[in-house]
Design a protein around this motif. Structure first.
Motif, PDB file in Angstrom:
ATOM      1  N   GLN A  66       0.841  -1.204   0.000  1.00  0.00           N
ATOM      2  CA  GLN A  66       0.000   0.000   0.000  1.00  0.00           C
ATOM      3  C   GLN A  66       0.877   1.256   0.000  1.00  0.00           C
ATOM      4  O   GLN A  66       1.747   1.403   0.856  1.00  0.00           O
ATOM      5  N   PRO A  67       0.676   2.151  -0.980  1.00  0.00           N
ATOM      6  CA  PRO A  67       1.574   3.294  -1.149  1.00  0.00           C
ATOM      7  C   PRO A  67       1.557   4.276   0.022  1.00  0.00           C
ATOM      8  O   PRO A  67       2.579   4.891   0.335  1.00  0.00           O
ATOM      9  N   TYR A  68       0.412   4.404   0.696  1.00  0.00           N
ATOM     10  CA  TYR A  68       0.353   5.396   1.785  1.00  0.00           C
ATOM     11  C   TYR A  68       1.144   4.960   3.016  1.00  0.00           C
ATOM     12  O   TYR A  68       1.258   5.708   3.978  1.00  0.00           O
ATOM     13  N   LEU A  76       3.650   4.493  12.366  1.00  0.00           N
ATOM     14  CA  LEU A  76       3.911   3.795  13.631  1.00  0.00           C
ATOM     15  C   LEU A  76       3.708   2.299  13.438  1.00  0.00           C
ATOM     16  O   LEU A  76       2.828   1.874  12.676  1.00  0.00           O
ATOM     17  N   VAL A  77       4.510   1.514  14.142  1.00  0.00           N
ATOM     18  CA  VAL A  77       4.264   0.064  14.189  1.00  0.00           C
ATOM     19  C   VAL A  77       3.999  -0.303  15.648  1.00  0.00           C
ATOM     20  O   VAL A  77       4.812   0.021  16.533  1.00  0.00           O
ATOM     21  N   PHE A  78       2.855  -0.928  15.878  1.00  0.00           N
ATOM     22  CA  PHE A  78       2.475  -1.343  17.231  1.00  0.00           C
ATOM     23  C   PHE A  78       2.879  -2.807  17.435  1.00  0.00           C
ATOM     24  O   PHE A  78       2.541  -3.666  16.616  1.00  0.00           O
ATOM     25  N   GLY A 136      -2.949  -3.712   9.066  1.00  0.00           N
ATOM     26  CA  GLY A 136      -2.731  -5.140   9.332  1.00  0.00           C
ATOM     27  C   GLY A 136      -1.882  -5.753   8.228  1.00  0.00           C
ATOM     28  O   GLY A 136      -1.284  -6.824   8.405  1.00  0.00           O
ATOM     29  N   SER A 137      -1.822  -5.072   7.095  1.00  0.00           N
ATOM     30  CA  SER A 137      -1.086  -5.604   5.928  1.00  0.00           C
ATOM     31  C   SER A 137       0.406  -5.757   6.199  1.00  0.00           C
ATOM     32  O   SER A 137       1.092  -6.432   5.433  1.00  0.00           O
ATOM     33  N   LEU A 158       2.427  -6.199  15.421  1.00  0.00           N
ATOM     34  CA  LEU A 158       1.024  -6.591  15.230  1.00  0.00           C
ATOM     35  C   LEU A 158       0.400  -5.894  14.023  1.00  0.00           C
ATOM     36  O   LEU A 158      -0.247  -6.523  13.198  1.00  0.00           O
ATOM     37  N   PHE A 159       0.585  -4.574  13.962  1.00  0.00           N
ATOM     38  CA  PHE A 159      -0.015  -3.790  12.859  1.00  0.00           C
ATOM     39  C   PHE A 159       0.649  -2.427  12.843  1.00  0.00           C
ATOM     40  O   PHE A 159       1.289  -2.014  13.825  1.00  0.00           O
TER      41      PHE A 159
END
Ligand SMILES: Cc1cc2nc3c(=O)[nH]c(=O)nc-3n(C[C@H](O)[C@H](O)[C@H](O)COP(=O)(O)O)c2cc1C
Length: 245
Positions: A66-68, A76-78, A136-137, A158-159
């Motif tokens: 996904q480009p965005y 952020l990555v949780f 989630g990707s 996780l996401f």
């Protein structure tokens, strides 16, 4: 500033952002809000990693397709993090606590903690007039994300969450009727409500301003569960010491 309730009810995922980086004050406010979420047994069993390295952003974007994920104000990555709570355990204690640490209960505890912190972060960002999209990707290749962020054992990604100044204003997506979500005292099979919702969502998909399609919610969900997705997640999670028993 909007009221909290207005902010919540105005939510829509944003998938196109202006090229405006978040200020350090905005990032601080968002992380502070995340940290004020409730947390199981005061465990604070999560970590948030902000991605500022363009090469890492690029790779995460490729993983998510996904480009965005690379074009936003901040990413952020949780992560679920059971490492911090046990980091001061002795070797002997660590061995003793492993069956408890690695059980499904603590996989849930840490994932729930991270999700609550993330939703607080989302609301803080939206209160500041920013938009967000959960990602989630990133779990398209959870092992590679884990490697890229140098996560120790007992920490898993996780996401993600892309945040930034919105560059589009999608319609608010309809939700299931309250009668299909809130029951009193016992579960009730809400088949009539789901049928009615399928009709409503079908009209929504056909009339919305972009990405129009013919679809219902139930068809979407059937397709989702008929096609196996991210079947490697179980192995990755277990290798990192989560959900093993
Ligand atoms: C944990 C989580 C992961 C998600 N992952 C993605 C994602 O990878 N890509 C995406 O475009 N949207 C993702 N979403 C956004 C959902 O698709 C979106 O919330 C849902 O369709 C409802 O739309 P709304 O947020 O606009 O109301 C995710 C949402 C959640 C809660």
């Amino acid at each position: 500033m909007q009221s909290t309730l207005e902010t919540i009810l105005n939510h829509r995922s944003i998938r196109k952002f202006k090229n405006t980086p978040l200020t350090s004050e905005q990032i601080d406010t968002i992380i502070d809000a995340a940290q004020h979420a409730s947390t199981s047994s005061y465990m604070m069993a999560y970590t948030i990693i902000g991605i500022t390295d363009p090469a890492k952003k690029e790779e995460l974007s490729r993983i998510s397709t996904q480009p965005y994920v690379k074009q936003n104000g901040h990413l952020l990555v949780f992560c679920a993090d059971l490492y911090k709570p046990i980091s001061k355990a002795s070797e002997e204690e660590y061995v003793k606590m492993l069956p408890n640490l690695e059980n499904s209960e603590h996989f849930l505890v840490s994932s729930i903690d991270a999700a609550l912190a993330a939703q607080n972060a989302a609301l803080a960002a939206e209160s500041l007039g920013l938009g967000i999209c959960f990602l989630g990707s990133l779990r398209n290749n959870m092992g590679r994300v884990d490697e890229l962020l140098h996560l120790p054992k007992h920490v898993i990604p996780l996401f993600g969450m892309a945040i930034g100044v919105p560059d589009h204003q999608p319609e608010i997506k309809p939700r299931l009727p309250k009668e299909a979500v809130y029951f009193e005292n016992e579960y009730r099979h809400p088949q009539n409500e789901i049928d009615a919702f399928d009709e409503k969502i079908s009209a929504y998909y056909q009339s919305r301003s972009s990405n129009q399609r013919k679809d219902t919610w139930s068809d979407q969900m059937r397709r989702r569960f008929l096609k196996p997705i991210r079947m490697d997640v179980t192995d990755t999670v277990q290798q990192k010491g989560f959900n093993k028993r």
